[in-house]
Motif scaffolding. Structure first.
Motif, PDB file in Angstrom:
ATOM      1  N   ASP A   1       0.801  -1.221   0.000  1.00 39.66           N
ATOM      2  CA  ASP A   1       0.000   0.000   0.000  1.00 39.66           C
ATOM      3  C   ASP A   1       0.834   1.270   0.000  1.00 39.66           C
ATOM      4  O   ASP A   1       0.290   2.376   0.053  1.00 39.66           O
ATOM      5  CB  ASP A   1      -0.925   0.030   1.228  1.00 39.66           C
ATOM      6  N   PHE A   2       2.156   1.138  -0.035  1.00 46.98           N
ATOM      7  CA  PHE A   2       3.012   2.317  -0.010  1.00 46.98           C
ATOM      8  C   PHE A   2       3.157   2.916  -1.411  1.00 46.98           C
ATOM      9  O   PHE A   2       2.890   2.260  -2.406  1.00 46.98           O
ATOM     10  CB  PHE A   2       4.402   1.958   0.542  1.00 46.98           C
ATOM     11  N   ASP A   3       3.604   4.175  -1.451  1.00 48.11           N
ATOM     12  CA  ASP A   3       3.860   4.811  -2.742  1.00 48.11           C
ATOM     13  C   ASP A   3       5.181   4.332  -3.332  1.00 48.11           C
ATOM     14  O   ASP A   3       5.284   4.062  -4.518  1.00 48.11           O
ATOM     15  CB  ASP A   3       3.887   6.336  -2.567  1.00 48.11           C
ATOM     16  N   PHE A   4       6.191   4.246  -2.471  1.00 44.91           N
ATOM     17  CA  PHE A   4       7.496   3.767  -2.914  1.00 44.91           C
ATOM     18  C   PHE A   4       7.889   2.537  -2.105  1.00 44.91           C
ATOM     19  O   PHE A   4       7.705   2.506  -0.883  1.00 44.91           O
ATOM     20  CB  PHE A   4       8.583   4.829  -2.693  1.00 44.91           C
ATOM     21  N   ILE A   5       8.424   1.552  -2.813  1.00 47.28           N
ATOM     22  CA  ILE A   5       9.050   0.426  -2.143  1.00 47.28           C
ATOM     23  C   ILE A   5      10.510   0.507  -2.559  1.00 47.28           C
ATOM     24  O   ILE A   5      10.854   0.216  -3.706  1.00 47.28           O
ATOM     25  CB  ILE A   5       8.411  -0.910  -2.570  1.00 47.28           C
ATOM     26  N   GLY A   6      11.341   0.970  -1.656  1.00 47.50           N
ATOM     27  CA  GLY A   6      12.727   1.254  -2.018  1.00 47.50           C
ATOM     28  C   GLY A   6      13.695   0.308  -1.344  1.00 47.50           C
ATOM     29  O   GLY A   6      13.726   0.207  -0.118  1.00 47.50           O
TER      30      GLY A   6
ATOM     31  N   ALA B   1       1.277   3.623  -8.268  1.00 46.16           N
ATOM     32  CA  ALA B   1       1.877   3.043  -7.059  1.00 46.16           C
ATOM     33  C   ALA B   1       1.720   1.525  -7.063  1.00 46.16           C
ATOM     34  O   ALA B   1       0.775   1.007  -7.648  1.00 46.16           O
ATOM     35  CB  ALA B   1       1.198   3.622  -5.814  1.00 46.16           C
ATOM     36  N   PRO B   2       2.594   0.811  -6.387  1.00 48.46           N
ATOM     37  CA  PRO B   2       3.836   1.289  -5.782  1.00 48.46           C
ATOM     38  C   PRO B   2       4.982   1.319  -6.797  1.00 48.46           C
ATOM     39  O   PRO B   2       5.044   0.465  -7.663  1.00 48.46           O
ATOM     40  CB  PRO B   2       4.120   0.237  -4.709  1.00 48.46           C
ATOM     41  N   ILE B   3       5.842   2.304  -6.634  1.00 50.96           N
ATOM     42  CA  ILE B   3       7.052   2.375  -7.453  1.00 50.96           C
ATOM     43  C   ILE B   3       8.135   1.558  -6.742  1.00 50.96           C
ATOM     44  O   ILE B   3       8.450   1.825  -5.583  1.00 50.96           O
ATOM     45  CB  ILE B   3       7.524   3.844  -7.607  1.00 50.96           C
ATOM     46  N   VAL B   4       8.653   0.561  -7.429  1.00 50.44           N
ATOM     47  CA  VAL B   4       9.694  -0.278  -6.827  1.00 50.44           C
ATOM     48  C   VAL B   4      11.046   0.236  -7.297  1.00 50.44           C
ATOM     49  O   VAL B   4      11.331   0.241  -8.496  1.00 50.44           O
ATOM     50  CB  VAL B   4       9.506  -1.758  -7.208  1.00 50.44           C
ATOM     51  N   CYS B   5      11.845   0.737  -6.358  1.00 54.24           N
ATOM     52  CA  CYS B   5      13.104   1.368  -6.740  1.00 54.24           C
ATOM     53  C   CYS B   5      14.236   0.875  -5.842  1.00 54.24           C
ATOM     54  O   CYS B   5      14.007   0.172  -4.858  1.00 54.24           O
ATOM     55  CB  CYS B   5      12.973   2.885  -6.651  1.00 54.24           C
ATOM     56  N   ALA B   6      15.446   1.245  -6.205  1.00 55.61           N
ATOM     57  CA  ALA B   6      16.598   0.828  -5.407  1.00 55.61           C
ATOM     58  C   ALA B   6      17.699   1.857  -5.501  1.00 55.61           C
ATOM     59  O   ALA B   6      17.830   2.567  -6.503  1.00 55.61           O
ATOM     60  CB  ALA B   6      17.117  -0.533  -5.870  1.00 55.61           C
ATOM     61  N   GLY B   7      18.491   1.908  -4.439  1.00 54.09           N
ATOM     62  CA  GLY B   7      19.694   2.720  -4.413  1.00 54.09           C
ATOM     63  C   GLY B   7      20.812   1.899  -3.810  1.00 54.09           C
ATOM     64  O   GLY B   7      20.633   0.708  -3.543  1.00 54.09           O
TER      65      GLY B   7
END
Lengths: 616, 214
Positions: A102-107, A140-146
């Protein structure tokens, strides 16, 4: 309610407070007043993830914004995963206990290649489609990584919407701001991704087509829909002005690094040719002593921790290290706070620095000569001489230390058996030195040697090098064992297929996405843990997908090969890496940046030289 | 130097932290509070913090006790005012006094226990009317059978909202401590159907002579 469902089973698992949240320092917000929610996911268990400094910085940074809420998410250990799957408990965030989906970003933070399957498992536990192409057009959700492994995220391209290259302090908020505006305007996922690709530092893999040569190497990477041909990492240019938290979440359980840390500098002046961090985090930037002392004190005051550590790739390279230590010791000494300096180098480890840290607590000393002979240390540009090792050990023995740990790598480029025997010789010299020290302490001497298999990494001068094969490493280990004569020397060497898989993923391309998927499908959930790593699972997945691990791990690349990550720019030029590789094979060293600028190119973000020119 | 006994609650999700973790948590809380804690002398000085009676993981309490030594006298209300903001959600100190009893005085403790399952009231009656309630106990010499029936004092039983509510008094302290889970596990085994322990709340600590631990 999810909370009740979770609580109903928490007493069935080990260390339940890994999963309950509620720690001092966690940030709680009123959901109804929050615009964007960010689930910061660490692809390993709580105990490991809660030790990670980057997460602490970015967690606090996002939460400084009143209308953004960042929460923490970790992978469950197998006991909890079993319950979650059985009881239909989706992956949740520790603060709100709300489902991650349910989050906007999953980072995610990409710290280590072997955590990749854990990411897939966490997405699955969250109930989010694992493959990016299955996520549809809802924004949503945007799945991103750093994180550091984003320097070659190609094996993960099938699973992520976008990657954030370099340091996240500014770009994370820019990304969230853009998201908020576009979501409120009703944009779709692909509209958002096309716009996000225009933010410097954001890499949207679906906007690039990769073509391969017949021999399996990359032919070209072509951007589309207006995405930039090259994505450059982000850098904070002024460390004194860069955000740093004055508080952290204080875990209840003992975590791996159970202390507060102040980052003292970023980058590294050393240029060790095997070290990816040493190139990825360039240019060298340090905080002033005042900033470090102020931040260290604030963290101790707010967290209540009794241990403060100075964090960096090489803390003793700070130009004002003695001032930093004086300032902090003034505060810590009568408050029963232990100051720890994990990354000291042998060569500039001065007597007065040693004295300062020994006033607090004595433990073992750890050195990383990395190679057994001077010749090989020159090849890898580990600018440490045997004399320096001996000098520092001598100071240390006089200062009461009795345990010395020496770290080495095996399988380095140009390595011969002579270099391997050199490891045992060096350890023996340390043993002899101890008994030759008249003022040696009473305790029992132990010199530990630990060897790891060298893994060539992108953006290092060794990115072209083949990894040594397992059978050869086993033989080298036998050579080393035979060369050790003293009972005071303890060698720990272990062999596994993990190093090869790490090497495969580090320099892999997009075709490995299918391998990762199959390994995960076959049960690979926590491959970063030796107990859960099953080599056969990986080899079977390669076989199934018609790929050869040796192509990725054990193949020498030519200087003109297109690397899978060539469209990503970490500010260190390929020309420089090639030059350094040539110097390695010529057994020539490169001096530290402070003494001589090698021209790597990372100073482009500063608009000046990293160090003032030295008077001739 | 002055010793204080701090009485606190442990409620909510903080019940998932173990006794050792609670100890570490309190050390940090005291450091954050800025209270003038006294440290032991010697090579590795540590804060003098003592918990006379541990609480099992998963149990809540309204009557936990922690002793602390301060370098100087501090008014009790000031100790509360400084400590409470430094505590995590679920831990709340509500009373500070001079310690009267010592750990060795502790004899028993009272718990409110809520159990959920099928037909539990009748089963509980049957459970208690057994001649003996034998449990396996791990000792240094291996497993040993122990009859816990004489050790269980039930001061209240009621049924509400489909749950069985018990008030139990069990031996506590250095000699023959019995955890609530020992009783609930034995009952679950006896009942044969599932018994879900919904709540364990420690409400009182007593001395060997029956007086409230003070």
């Amino acid at each position: 309610m999810l909370k009740d469902k979770i609580e109903a089973h928490l007493l069935e698992v080990q260390r339940p407070s890994r999963y309950s949240g509620g720690e001092v320092g966690q940030v709680m917000k009123d959901k109804s007043k929050v615009d964007v929610r960010f689930a910061f996911c660490f692809p390993d268990i709580y105990d490991v993830g809660m030790s990670h400094l980057g997460m602490k910085i970015l967690y606090s940074l996002i939460n400084e914004r009143e209308n953004y809420w960042c929460e923490r998410v970790f992978a469950p250990w197998e006991d909890m995963e079993e319950i979650m799957r059985r009881e239909d408990i989706p992956l949740y965030a520790l603060e709100s206990l709300d489902p991650v989906k349910d989050f906007d970003f999953i980072g995610f933070t990409l710290q280590y290649e072997m955590s990749y399957t854990c990411i897939l498992n966490m997405l699955d536990l969250a109930g989010v489609p694992i493959l990016q192409k299955d996520r549809g057009e809802a924004i949503a959700p945007i799945v991103c990584a750093g994180g550091p492994c984003c320097c070659n995220p190609e094996p993960l391209c099938d699973f992520f919407d976008l990657f954030i290259l370099g340091e996240g302090e500014e770009v994370n908020l820019e990304l969230m701001d853009l998201y908020k505006d576009m979501r409120d305007a009703g944009s779709t996922r692909s509209e958002f991704l096309r716009a996000a690709a225009k933010i410097p530092g954001i890499y949207v893999p679906s906007l690039y087509d990769v073509a391969y040569n017949e021999d399996g190497t990359v032919c070209s990477v072509t951007p589309k829909d207006g995405a930039p041909a090259v994505v450059q990492k982000r850098v904070m240019t002024d460390m004194d002005k860069s955000y740093y938290p004055d508080n952290v979440v204080v875990p209840f359980i003992e975590v791996v690094h159970d202390r507060v840390s102040v980052e003292v500098l970023r980058g590294c002046i050393r240029g060790c040719r095997f070290c990816q961090a040493g190139f990825l985090y360039r240019p060298f930037r340090e905080k002033s002593a005042e900033t470090i002392v102020r931040q260290g004190i604030a963290l101790c005051e707010h967290s209540g921790y009794d241990e403060l550590s100075l964090s960096s790739l090489s803390t003793s390279d700070h130009s004002q290290i003695e001032g930093v230590l004086d300032g902090l010791l003034d505060y810590t000494a009568d408050r029963h706070i232990n100051l720890s300096l994990p990354s000291l180098r042998i060569d500039n480890f001065s007597e007065s620095v040693l004295e300062k840290i020994t006033t607090v607590r004595k433990s073992g000393l750890t050195f990383a000569p990395e190679a057994g002979t001077q010749r090989l240390r020159d090849v890898i540009n580990k600018n440490v001489t045997e004399d320096e090792v001996m000098r520092t050990c001598s100071i240390a023995f006089q200062g009461g230390y009795t345990q010395v740990k020496l770290y080495f790598m095996m399988g380095l480029p140009t390595e011969t058996d002579e270099d391997i025997v050199g490891i045992a010789d060096l350890a023996q010299k340390v043993v002899n030195l101890f008994y030759d020290t008249p003022e040696r302490p009473k305790g029992k001497l132990q010199v530990s040697i630990s060897t790891a298999t060298f893994v060539p990494k992108p953006f290092t001068p060794f990115e072209f090098e083949p990894q040594t094969e397992k059978a050869e490493i086993i033989r080298k280990q036998q050579v080393l064992r035979a060369a050790i004569k003293s009972k005071k020397i303890k060698a720990s060497m272990h062999i596994s297929d993990v190093s090869q898989m790490e090497a495969v993923l580090a320099r892999g391309d997009r075709r490995l996405g299918a391998v990762l998927y199959d390994v995960w499908k076959d049960g690979g959930h926590l491959d970063a843990w030796d107990d859960f790593f099953v080599a056969e699972r990986w080899y079977a997945a390669f076989e199934k997908n018609g790929l050869d691990p040796a192509f990725y791990a054990n193949r020498k690349r030519s200087y003109d090969e297109v690397m899978p990550w060539d469209h990503l720019d970490y500010m260190v030029s390929k020309k420089f890496l090639i030059h350094e590789n040539e110097k390695a094979h010529a057994e020539q060293t490169t001096p530290p940046c402070r003494d001589f600028c090698g021209g790597c190119g990372a100073n482009q973000c500063l608009g000046r030289a990293c160090f003032p020119k030295k008077e001739a | 130097m002055q010793d204080y006994r701090i009485v606190f609650e442990k409620r909510g999700r903080v019940k998932y932290i173990s006794h050792l973790d609670l100890n570490r948590c309190m050390l940090r809380a005291v450091r954050r509070s800025g209270l003038p804690a006294w440290y032991t002398e010697g090579f590795h000085p540590h804060m003098y913090l003592m918990f006379p009676l541990a609480l099992s993981l998963g149990a809540e309490s309204t009557c936990e006790v922690m002793d602390i030594r301060l370098t100087q006298e501090v008014p009790p209300e000031e100790i509360l005012a400084r400590l409470n903001p430094a505590l995590p959600e679920g831990l709340k100190a509500y009373e500070v006094r001079e310690p009267k009893n010592v750990t060795q005085d502790i004899g028993s403790a009272e718990y409110e226990v809520t159990l959920v399952g099928e037909d539990l009231a009748a089963k509980w009656d049957a459970f208690l009317s057994q001649e003996q309630i034998l449990i396996e106990k791990k000792t240094k010499k291996g497993m040993k059978e122990l009859d816990i029936k004489p050790k269980i004092t039930v001061t209240d039983v009621s049924e509400a909202d489909g749950a069985l509510h018990l008030t139990l008094r069990l031996p506590a302290g250095n000699e023959g401590n019995i955890n609530v889970s020992v009783v609930t596990d034995a009952f679950a085994k006896f009942a044969e159907t599932g018994v879900l322990v919904r709540k364990v709340l420690r409400t009182k600590i007593f001395c060997l002579d029956g007086a409230v631990f003070f």
